[in-house]
Scaffold this active site. Structure first.
Site, PDB file in Angstrom:
ATOM      1  N   HIS A 168       0.848  -1.191   0.000  1.00 32.83           N
ATOM      2  CA  HIS A 168       0.000   0.000   0.000  1.00 32.83           C
ATOM      3  C   HIS A 168       0.883   1.240   0.000  1.00 32.83           C
ATOM      4  O   HIS A 168       1.989   1.237   0.581  1.00 32.83           O
ATOM      5  CB  HIS A 168      -0.893   0.046   1.250  1.00 32.83           C
ATOM      6  CG  HIS A 168      -2.164  -0.727   1.127  1.00 32.83           C
ATOM      7  ND1 HIS A 168      -2.799  -1.276   2.220  1.00 32.83           N
ATOM      8  CD2 HIS A 168      -2.950  -1.033   0.058  1.00 32.83           C
ATOM      9  CE1 HIS A 168      -3.898  -1.905   1.833  1.00 32.83           C
ATOM     10  NE2 HIS A 168      -4.013  -1.759   0.526  1.00 32.83           N
ATOM     11  N   CYS A 272      -2.298   2.816   9.034  1.00 32.48           N
ATOM     12  CA  CYS A 272      -3.258   1.797   8.618  1.00 32.48           C
ATOM     13  C   CYS A 272      -4.432   1.701   9.587  1.00 32.48           C
ATOM     14  O   CYS A 272      -5.549   1.346   9.186  1.00 32.48           O
ATOM     15  CB  CYS A 272      -2.574   0.435   8.534  1.00 32.48           C
ATOM     16  SG  CYS A 272      -1.456   0.258   7.125  1.00 32.48           S
TER      17      CYS A 272
END
Length: 713
Positions: A168, A272
């Protein structure tokens, strides 16, 4: 007045590493401590509550990764773009996040189900320019970026991730207050790093090393808080080295470390675990530089491996794709067709991708075909910028809505267009031959290459396939020689053309008599080489030596090192090789047979040539033109132990000409096989042995079929 920061989190009541969907999870399935995860999450929660309002979305049984709320979606103002998770293991989270956004007053946009996009994990707003940095490569698709640009009315800059550990964008990239950037450059491809450097000044870029990167230092939460007229810049993260903390402190940031090791086991940390839902809108140009093209592929797409190569090419060069349709045909012999939408982050990347796809035979669908872009030659011998570089494959260009075949096909040239009363003429030209008054094709629009099935055929489909672009080891020489002999006989009997490119090793290894015999019996129709092949051939013919070595006894001859100069001098006295034959000075050998059998030859000189011979062309440009003239119309080229001349000939030779490269050095053979033609065969062996076996095999064929019977295969 600054809007209070608002963050969305999800308690880890159901958190565990239940599956593997990223490298961090490998080896950690069911090895996370729920109690320690709760403790670490609560510490992060308490830290963030000091600086922001924290909202909670209820955790759901069976969805352990809901704790990573950064992936819920992307928010700007009152607009939310819901995530479309790549892995089925997370797709069940989507309705819960969608409900939360809707219940909290956000206008929710949903992407097509087939288009992965994982929210603020792969999309981060710049803190100064107002544009959106959007990642792709592992979890999000490039084709999602135009939707973000449209729905959020923001400029999107696409960054390609290339390290699977940093799957990511938020694992390796963290925009900070005032345009600072904390990032790990090795996680991105070259283009993306260049884009970052263009947008973020050097003094604002904070590049971290691998130690900090694997501790998820970039997976940080940046919050600003105004207090007593001062702005406090806070960065909350799992861990940072002393050096990194000092760099951040020097730029006015306060680093707060809070251990999140249990979440690292699932591939996440502070960022996150949070989603900022109060993203202010900056004044910045909207839109996206994303480029999109549709290509069409035709042929035996699966058998040839063309589809796989095309899609790999797109991904390897920083693009993405969507297969729009794929028609396999009903029978094995039927051709297949596929249409693919190609996306690239900007025009330059698209041009690189399209250039390579055109080389594979890709073309625009008929209804979308565009005319080629032409620019005039403004200086003789110089092409316009971004000119299309030709390949060995037959090419057509679209001019005035008509496809025009390019004449004189060769690689590493430009396509020159001349307008005539009969219509446009397209020629492949090397740069030095471009003339004022011509136009040159630039870019990749309106170009297609024509690939036959043999040129697309995978070399892996058969145990052995003649002209299969393989490099054959010596244990297979007899089999390769048998195939070549059949082809030589067939070409000669139908009046075809074989060109030989040879180096002096042919003489040193005892191959002269065999090559001479091939010329004498009509198997060779042109000879290309350098000064040395001719000198050493005539030295052997006239003095019995090659480089001063007695060719029969294999020993040095006294004064033999002068022999080649004596031969050169003798030929120069005659005036030419042909005159030496006429005068009876040269009575045997390769050059003798060329003269006696009217086989044209071209000798290209170099800086190391002695003499040189009067027939050796020392002007490089003239020598290249001589080579090209003799190659024209060739059916086969035999390249015999001459790396320099063979590679030069290979670059001049269009697709469809069979090439055989023979050399004891595998590197030379591989170099020729890698030139892009699937119609070249490499033979790693002694060239003298190869020529001897070839002559023997041709004589066997002669005995089987006689001298006048044509051989067909």
């Amino acid at each position: 007045m600054t809007q209070p920061v608002r963050i969305l989190m999800c308690a880890p009541h159901h958190y565990d590493v239940d599956y593997v969907i990223n490298p961090w999870m490998e080896g950690n399935v069911h090895r996370s401590s729920r109690d320690l995860a709760e403790e670490q999450w609560n510490k992060l929660y308490q830290v963030l509550k000091t600086y922001a309002t924290v909202d909670l979305v209820p955790p759901q049984q069976g969805w352990p990764d809901m704790v990573f709320t950064a992936n819920a979606g992307l928010v700007l103002g009152d607009v939310a773009v819901l995530s479309r998770f790549f892995h089925p293991e997370r797709q069940g989270e989507e309705p819960y996040f969608q409900n939360w956004f809707a219940e909290n007053g956000f206008q929710v946009h949903t992407l097509p189900k087939s288009l992965p996009f994982e929210g603020a994990g792969d999309a981060l707003f710049d803190r100064a320019g107002g544009w959106l940095w959007a990642g792709y490569g592992f979890r999000s698709e490039l084709d999602a970026h135009p939707y973000l640009a449209k729905w959020l009315d923001v400029e999107v800059l696409s960054l390609r991730l290339v390290d699977r550990r940093f799957y990511h964008l938020d694992t390796c990239f963290c925009p900070l207050t005032d345009g600072y950037l904390l990032y790990y450059p090795e996680a991105f491809d070259t283009y993306s790093n260049r884009l970052i450097e263009l947008r973020v000044p050097a003094e604002k870029r904070i590049a971290i090393d691998e130690v900090d990167a694997v501790n998820f230092a970039c997976n940080a939460v940046n919050i600003d808080r105004s207090q007593d007229g001062q702005v406090e810049r806070i960065i909350v993260m799992n861990q940072a080295s002393d050096g990194l903390k000092q760099q951040l402190n020097d730029r006015g940031f306060t680093v707060i470390e809070t251990p999140l090791t249990e979440f690292l086991k699932a591939g996440g940390a502070a960022k996150c675990l949070t989603l900022k839902v109060t993203e202010p809108r900056h004044a910045a140009p909207n839109g996206s530089p994303l480029q999109s093209r549709v290509i069409r592929l035709e042929g035996h797409l699966l058998d040839s491996g063309l589809v796989s190569r095309a899609l790999d090419t797109i991904l390897a060069n920083g693009g993405s794709f969507q297969v729009l349709n794929f028609d396999l045909g009903e029978q094995r012999q039927d051709q297949s067709r596929a249409e693919v939408r190609v996306s690239a982050p900007d025009a330059s990347v698209m041009a690189d991708i399209m250039g390579q796809l055109i080389d594979l035979g890709a073309m625009s669908p008929p209804q979308q075909a565009s005319n080629a872009t032409l620019e005039p030659v403004e200086k003789a011998g110089v092409a316009p910028d971004d000119f299309y570089v030709t390949t060995i494959y037959p090419t057509e260009v679209r001019i005035q809505d008509q496809w025009v075949k390019v004449q004189g096909q060769r690689m590493d040239g430009a396509i020159a267009i001349t307008q005539t009363a009969e219509g446009p003429i397209a020629r492949c030209k090397i740069l030095r031959d471009l003339q004022l008054g011509e136009s040159v094709v630039v870019g990749s629009e309106g170009i297609r290459t024509l690939r036959n099935e043999s040129s697309l055929k995978s070399s892996k489909t058969e145990e052995f396939s003649f002209m299969g672009a393989g490099v054959s080891s010596e244990r297979r020489v007899e089999l390769v020689v048998e195939q070549i002999a059949w082809d030589l006989r067939r070409i000669r009997d139908r009046g075809g053309k074989v060109v030989v490119t040879a180096g002096p090793v042919v003489i040193h290894t005892g191959g002269s008599e065999h090559l001479s015999q091939l010329i004498r019996e009509g198997y060779v129709h042109a000879l290309l080489g350098g000064n040395a092949i001719a000198v050493h051939d005539m030295e052997q013919s006239m003095l019995g030596t090659s480089l001063g070595m007695d060719m029969k006894r294999g020993v040095s001859v006294h004064g033999g090192h002068r022999h080649h100069l004596k031969v050169i001098n003798a030929i120069r006295r005659c005036g030419s090789i042909a005159q030496a034959v006429d005068q009876g000075i040269l009575t045997s050998g390769i050059m003798y047979e060329c003269v006696k059998n009217n086989v044209p030859f071209a000798l290209a000189g170099s800086i190391r040539d002695d003499g040189p011979l009067p027939d050796t062309q020392m002007d490089l440009l003239t020598a290249q033109a001589d080579y090209a003239r003799l190659i024209d119309g060739a059916d086969m080229i035999l390249m015999l132990s001459s790396m320099l001349h063979s590679i030069g000939v290979g670059n001049m030779t269009p697709s469809g000409v069979k090439m055989v490269c023979v050399d004891i050095n595998p590197a030379v053979v591989t170099k020729l096989s890698d030139r892009g033609s699937i119609e070249s065969t490499g033979v790693v062996t002694d060239v003298g042995l190869f020529l001897s076996l070839l002559v023997q095999q041709l004589h066997r064929l002669q005995g089987q079929y006689g001298s006048g019977q044509a051989v067909s295969v």
